[in-house]
Design a protein around this motif. Structure first.
Motif, mmCIF file in Angstrom:
data_model
loop_
_atom_site.group_PDB
_atom_site.id
_atom_site.type_symbol
_atom_site.label_atom_id
_atom_site.label_comp_id
_atom_site.label_asym_id
_atom_site.label_seq_id
_atom_site.Cartn_x
_atom_site.Cartn_y
_atom_site.Cartn_z
ATOM 1 N N ILE A 174 57.659 -11.523 -37.185
ATOM 2 C CA ILE A 174 57.807 -10.905 -37.859
ATOM 3 C C ILE A 174 58.580 -9.374 -37.835
ATOM 4 O O ILE A 174 58.780 -8.539 -38.895
ATOM 5 N N ASN A 175 58.066 -8.995 -37.130
ATOM 6 C CA ASN A 175 58.619 -7.894 -36.774
ATOM 7 C C ASN A 175 60.442 -7.149 -37.130
ATOM 8 O O ASN A 175 60.699 -6.386 -37.505
ATOM 9 N N ILE A 176 61.162 -8.601 -36.260
ATOM 10 C CA ILE A 176 62.451 -8.594 -37.012
ATOM 11 C C ILE A 176 63.059 -8.369 -38.353
ATOM 12 O O ILE A 176 63.772 -7.738 -38.956
ATOM 13 N N LEU A 185 69.683 -4.445 -43.518
ATOM 14 C CA LEU A 185 70.391 -4.758 -42.818
ATOM 15 C C LEU A 185 71.551 -6.575 -42.864
ATOM 16 O O LEU A 185 72.129 -6.455 -41.645
ATOM 17 N N THR A 186 70.950 -6.993 -43.778
ATOM 18 C CA THR A 186 71.086 -8.010 -44.041
ATOM 19 C C THR A 186 72.255 -8.838 -43.575
ATOM 20 O O THR A 186 73.030 -9.175 -43.188
ATOM 21 N N LYS A 187 73.041 -8.161 -44.498
ATOM 22 C CA LYS A 187 74.422 -7.838 -45.399
ATOM 23 C C LYS A 187 74.718 -7.740 -43.712
ATOM 24 O O LYS A 187 76.175 -8.411 -43.220
ATOM 25 N N ILE A 188 74.610 -6.645 -42.643
ATOM 26 C CA ILE A 188 75.801 -6.036 -41.487
ATOM 27 C C ILE A 188 75.383 -6.905 -40.211
ATOM 28 O O ILE A 188 75.975 -7.501 -40.092
ATOM 29 N N LEU A 189 74.012 -7.716 -40.849
ATOM 30 C CA LEU A 189 74.003 -8.908 -39.369
ATOM 31 C C LEU A 189 74.782 -10.392 -39.753
ATOM 32 O O LEU A 189 74.566 -11.351 -38.644
ATOM 33 N N LYS A 190 74.669 -9.973 -41.012
ATOM 34 C CA LYS A 190 75.436 -11.620 -41.568
ATOM 35 C C LYS A 190 77.071 -11.604 -41.106
ATOM 36 O O LYS A 190 77.441 -12.170 -40.768
ATOM 37 N N ILE A 220 63.139 -5.073 -20.245
ATOM 38 C CA ILE A 220 62.487 -4.778 -21.583
ATOM 39 C C ILE A 220 61.895 -6.033 -22.261
ATOM 40 O O ILE A 220 62.802 -6.982 -22.747
ATOM 41 N N MET A 221 60.690 -6.015 -22.208
ATOM 42 C CA MET A 221 60.372 -6.988 -22.477
ATOM 43 C C MET A 221 59.673 -7.020 -23.783
ATOM 44 O O MET A 221 58.707 -6.558 -24.984
ATOM 45 N N SER A 222 60.734 -7.280 -24.889
ATOM 46 C CA SER A 222 60.904 -6.765 -26.191
ATOM 47 C C SER A 222 59.190 -7.888 -26.878
ATOM 48 O O SER A 222 59.560 -7.502 -27.873
ATOM 49 N N PRO A 223 59.838 -9.024 -26.601
ATOM 50 C CA PRO A 223 59.162 -9.913 -27.451
ATOM 51 C C PRO A 223 56.852 -9.293 -27.631
ATOM 52 O O PRO A 223 56.239 -9.090 -28.696
ATOM 53 N N MET A 224 57.048 -8.099 -26.445
ATOM 54 C CA MET A 224 55.707 -7.788 -26.562
ATOM 55 C C MET A 224 55.580 -6.409 -26.986
ATOM 56 O O MET A 224 54.534 -5.746 -27.059
ATOM 57 N N LEU A 225 56.702 -6.184 -27.739
ATOM 58 C CA LEU A 225 56.827 -4.612 -28.277
ATOM 59 C C LEU A 225 56.132 -4.207 -29.588
ATOM 60 O O LEU A 225 56.431 -4.916 -30.594
ATOM 61 N N GLN A 231 62.013 -1.372 -32.689
ATOM 62 C CA GLN A 231 63.227 -0.661 -34.338
ATOM 63 C C GLN A 231 63.639 0.183 -33.365
ATOM 64 O O GLN A 231 65.865 0.199 -33.805
ATOM 65 N N GLU A 232 63.639 0.887 -32.417
ATOM 66 C CA GLU A 232 65.242 1.547 -31.798
ATOM 67 C C GLU A 232 65.460 0.831 -30.910
ATOM 68 O O GLU A 232 66.548 1.055 -30.840
ATOM 69 N N ILE A 233 65.093 0.088 -29.518
ATOM 70 C CA ILE A 233 65.771 -0.841 -29.407
ATOM 71 C C ILE A 233 66.437 -1.905 -30.379
ATOM 72 O O ILE A 233 68.440 -1.749 -30.162
ATOM 73 N N PHE A 234 66.549 -2.247 -31.234
ATOM 74 C CA PHE A 234 67.421 -3.109 -31.988
ATOM 75 C C PHE A 234 68.779 -2.227 -32.806
ATOM 76 O O PHE A 234 70.172 -2.513 -32.456
#
Length: 247
Positions: A174-176, A185-190, A220-225, A231-234
């Protein structure tokens, strides 16, 4: 409704496929175990090759029916491959042959549509997991629909999230999705990554971002962030590949 469960041996079985086509699934194919569900309405189970134009509609139908009728079962049931294969082969035969006539054309189509391995590449798995995560966290129907649309719009990204077991986490997904939507960001990520040595021919930006998350785990425990930290790491990982994209 009682669902009789198949026993091992039905997959990649030419005789079982022939018996499915003729509607003659014999007692010898069953394990003797049964599960009970209140209702089992028809819904789309395949959104792959040949169904691209209807993909959004098919996904939304599947999300809706699964949410209303199948998530009420124990998780051990609706995340069980044998349950789904038994339901499809024994109780949904006519619907599937009518909806996906290519099943008649050979066992490979049958294997790919009806008894495909129940993992991240299986369309029902995608729908069950997505519906479970969204329903567990979102109450409002319109908001649920918005998240389903986000999954469909970002399907390649979603696939690579659920590919990795460590990211099969409702809050992470959900966060992603929220980050992707908030920042447009949809177009960029595709987008395909071009002229980057060492990467495959069909590498996408979103796939590589998730790859970087996977590579950094468990440092980096990203699922727990929380979303802000995530978002910063993303965006940091996105910057590794964004300049390779031609929009």
């Amino acid at each position: 409704m009682e669902i009789r469960l198949l026993k091992k041996g039905y997959k990649n079985n030419e005789q079982f496929y022939k018996d499915f086509l003729t509607g003659e699934i014999k007692d010898e194919y069953f394990s003797g175990e049964v599960v009970h569900i209140d209702a089992a309405p028809d819904f789309p189970i395949y959104m792959g090759v040949g169904y691209e134009k209807q993909r959004r509609e098919l996904f939304l139908q599947a999300f809706d029916i699964i949410s209303k009728y199948y998530l009420n079962t124990d998780r051990d049931i609706h995340f069980d491959e044998v349950f789904w294969h038994s339901l499809f082969c024994v109780y949904k035969r006519e619907y599937l042959l009518e909806t996906y006539p290519e099943i008649n054309n050979g066992i490979n189509n049958f294997n790919n549509i009806v008894v495909k391995k129940f993992d991240w590449e299986n369309y029902i798995y995608k729908c069950v997991l997505g519906a479970q995560y969204i329903n567990d966290n979102v109450i409002d129907d319109s908001e649920r629909k918005r998240y389903y649309d986000l999954i469909i719009d970002n399907l390649d990204l979603y696939n690579y999230i659920i590919k990795y077991e460590i990211f099969r986490n409702d809050k992470f997904l959900i966060n992603i999705l929220d980050i992707t939507d908030d920042l447009g960001l949809t177009k960029i990520l595709k987008s395909k990554i071009k002229s980057r040595d060492g990467l495959g021919k069909d590498e996408r930006v979103g796939r590589r971002v998730i790859f970087e998350f996977n590579k950094s785990y468990p440092i980096i425990m990203s699922p727990m962030l929380e979303k802000k930290e995530l978002q910063e790491i993303f965006l940091k990982y996105l910057s590794y590949y964004y300049d390779e994209v031609q929009l």
